[in-house]
Design an enzyme around this catalytic site. Structure first.
Site, PDB file in Angstrom:
ATOM      1  N   HIS A   1       0.707  -1.306   0.092  1.00 54.44           N
ATOM      2  CA  HIS A   1       0.117   0.008   0.041  1.00 54.44           C
ATOM      3  C   HIS A   1       0.857   1.295  -0.078  1.00 54.44           C
ATOM      4  CE1 HIS A   1       0.918   0.962   4.423  1.00 54.44           C
ATOM      5  NE2 HIS A   1       0.520  -0.316   4.586  1.00 54.44           N
TER       6      HIS A   1
ATOM      7  N   SER B   1       1.570   4.288  -5.121  1.00 49.68           N
ATOM      8  CA  SER B   1       2.183   5.386  -4.591  1.00 49.68           C
ATOM      9  C   SER B   1       3.455   5.229  -3.754  1.00 49.68           C
ATOM     10  CB  SER B   1       1.234   6.077  -3.623  1.00 49.68           C
ATOM     11  OG  SER B   1       1.715   7.533  -3.185  1.00 49.68           O
TER      12      SER B   1
ATOM     13  N   ASP C   1      -5.098  12.934 -10.823  1.00 52.40           N
ATOM     14  CA  ASP C   1      -4.256  12.861  -9.750  1.00 52.40           C
ATOM     15  C   ASP C   1      -3.693  14.109  -9.468  1.00 52.40           C
ATOM     16  OD1 ASP C   1      -2.209  12.009  -7.737  1.00 52.40           O
ATOM     17  OD2 ASP C   1      -2.185  10.036  -8.506  1.00 52.40           O
TER      18      ASP C   1
ATOM     19  N   HIS D   1      -6.028   9.844  -7.265  1.00 44.32           N
ATOM     20  CA  HIS D   1      -4.899   9.120  -6.364  1.00 44.32           C
ATOM     21  C   HIS D   1      -5.495   7.692  -5.956  1.00 44.32           C
ATOM     22  CE1 HIS D   1      -0.643   8.837  -5.275  1.00 44.32           C
ATOM     23  NE2 HIS D   1      -1.073   8.422  -4.013  1.00 44.32           N
TER      24      HIS D   1
END
Length: 481
Positions: free
Chosen positions: A208, A282, A429, A457
């Protein structure tokens, strides 16, 4: 048309000027506020914890060595010396932790640059003559503090994982303290989970992003994989060190080495992972690239979502450049404003964690009450489940601190790895621009970039999870596994 064009240009320039002026005023105020909070937290820490805690505003050496680590310096870089198993280890830290000039100081610096440049040009000629005849220098500068800290470590200096007073102390956030295993929280599903691990054909590791958790994957992608995929693949989603239900040690600096070692110790080694796909979002993309470089023969495919890759122009300091790209100190858009506060202001961000993370049960209750429990709150739970120490150091040491390494990682992926590289990015984003994905494409020509229209995002996955997992299954099938 000419008049309209000129009018539009004037309005654009005016809005830009107003935005710059407002941003300057707001962040000058935040500079002052952070200084006030710096003193306030020192007093609070002293009275509550009986310890005057150092911070990066005052002395980088104090802030780091107080955690049981040792700071040494090399020209252009800083590293941490750790004593582990009777040997010294170096862990890189980002200079952005302790070099974050205020707006006012930057303006003052610009006014004297011309004078300094003249003086520098004169000194360069003189110093060059001396360097040519000089003797080799030691790589690191070490003073008596190093000796004192080493003595403390050798004598068995104890670390204290107990949460600080400003961190949440509920059972959910501190369960790792009483656990017999000092590993990351791992959610495993799919082929043969719980049975004979050797029968699982290929594994998939999900990583993540910043201020998130494994729920970003387990609540979106995992339920939507086809039965065929669940029978063929074994899925692992981890809570990174300092986030979710994973350990949040107060003495950790959350360096790249620590994050990677915890992933290895929690997933790769205990589950006997031999070959695997990586899916990362990310900040997790940086860890994914580092893992791919470390296990080039094992990685079957790399899927990166909104990777924060900013090529650094020649002559600029990489960490400082990336910090200004990720956190530009602008009041708009709001997500950039939030990133700027999180990255530039140690004590304001700690205050936000105090208000939000420490009281997360209240905010979760209010969210469910307002929405009448009609929406799933896994994103909020991931956002709340971290400490300021974890978020602060991870942001600086991973996103900013690896800025000078990413070019090398991508070159190794291009030259040494044969796996598929697929990149997804939301067109809307506002945190990580689409250009970052195209930058990777330029570095790794075989990479496939797919821009998702009208997605940002988060909604690049959330809200389109069914389409996303179908894309993942195609990628894995195409890789031959």
């Amino acid at each position: 048309m000419g008049v309209m064009g000129k009018t539009r240009m004037v309005l654009t320039l005016t809005c830009r000027a107003v935005h710059e002026a407002v941003s300057f005023v707001v962040f000058c105020f935040l500079d002052l506020l952070d200084s006030v909070l710096c003193f306030a937290y020192k007093v609070a820490d002293f009275f509550i914890e009986a310890d005057w805690k150092p911070c990066y505003c005052t002395s980088a050496k104090e802030a780091i060595t107080s955690s049981g680590k040792i700071l040494v310096s090399e020209q252009g870089e800083s590293k941490i010396v750790c004593l582990s198993s009777s040997k010294l280890e170096l862990q890189e830290i980002s200079d952005t932790l302790y070099t974050r000039p205020s707006l006012l100081s930057e303006v003052s610096k610009l006014t004297v640059n011309v004078l300094k440049r003249i003086k520098l040009e004169r000194s360069i000629v003189q110093s060059w003559k001396k360097v040519k005849k000089g003797t080799p220098r030691s790589s690191f500068t070490i003073n008596s503090t190093i000796v004192e800290m080493l003595q403390g470590k050798i004598e068995g200096q104890q670390t204290h994982p107990i949460p600080r007073w400003s961190d949440c102390d509920c059972q959910h956030c501190t369960r790792w303290i009483t656990s017999s295993k000092d590993n990351l929280f791992v959610k495993a599903e799919g082929a043969d989970e719980g049975g004979n691990n050797n029968q699982a054909k290929v594994d998939v590791l999900f990583i993540h992003g910043f201020i998130s958790s494994s729920a970003f994957w387990t609540e979106t992608a995992f339920p939507n994989f086809s039965d065929a995929a669940k029978a063929k693949y074994r899925f692992f989603a981890v809570d990174l060190l300092g986030f979710g239900r994973s350990p949040k040690p107060t003495d950790s600096l959350y360096t790249l080495r620590e994050h990677l070692e915890m992933i290895e110790r929690s997933v790769i080694e205990p589950y006997k992972v031999k070959s695997f796909h990586i899916v990362a979002h990310s900040l997790g993309c940086i860890l994914a690239l580092a893992l791919a470089v470390k296990y080039p023969a094992s990685v079957k495919s790399l899927t990166l979502l909104a990777p924060p890759y900013y090529p650094v122009p020649r002559g600029l300091q990489a960490t400082q450049y990336v910090m200004r790209m990720v956190a530009p100190r602008r009041v708009w858009p709001l997500i950039a404003f939030g990133a700027s506060i999180a990255c530039w202001y140690e004590h304001i961000s700690r205050t936000i964690c105090l208000l939000i993370c420490k009281n997360h049960r209240l905010w979760e209750f209010l969210a469910k009450l307002i929405t009448r429990n009609r929406i799933r709150t896994f994103l909020l739970e991931g956002f709340f489940s971290h400490t300021h120490n974890a978020a602060w150091h991870t942001l600086h040491n991973i996103i900013c601190g690896t800025a000078g390494k990413l070019d090398g990682y991508l070159d190794k992926v291009r030259d040494n790895l044969k796996c598929d590289v697929n990149i997804f990015h939301g067109r809307n984003d506002e945190l990580i621009p689409v250009e970052c994905s195209y930058n990777i494409k330029r570095r790794v020509p075989r990479a496939r970039v797919k821009v998702i229209e009208k997605k940002d995002h988060i909604t690049i996955v959330v809200g389109r999870q069914k389409a996303f997992v179908r894309e993942l299954e195609k990628i894995w099938s195409r890789s031959g596994h």
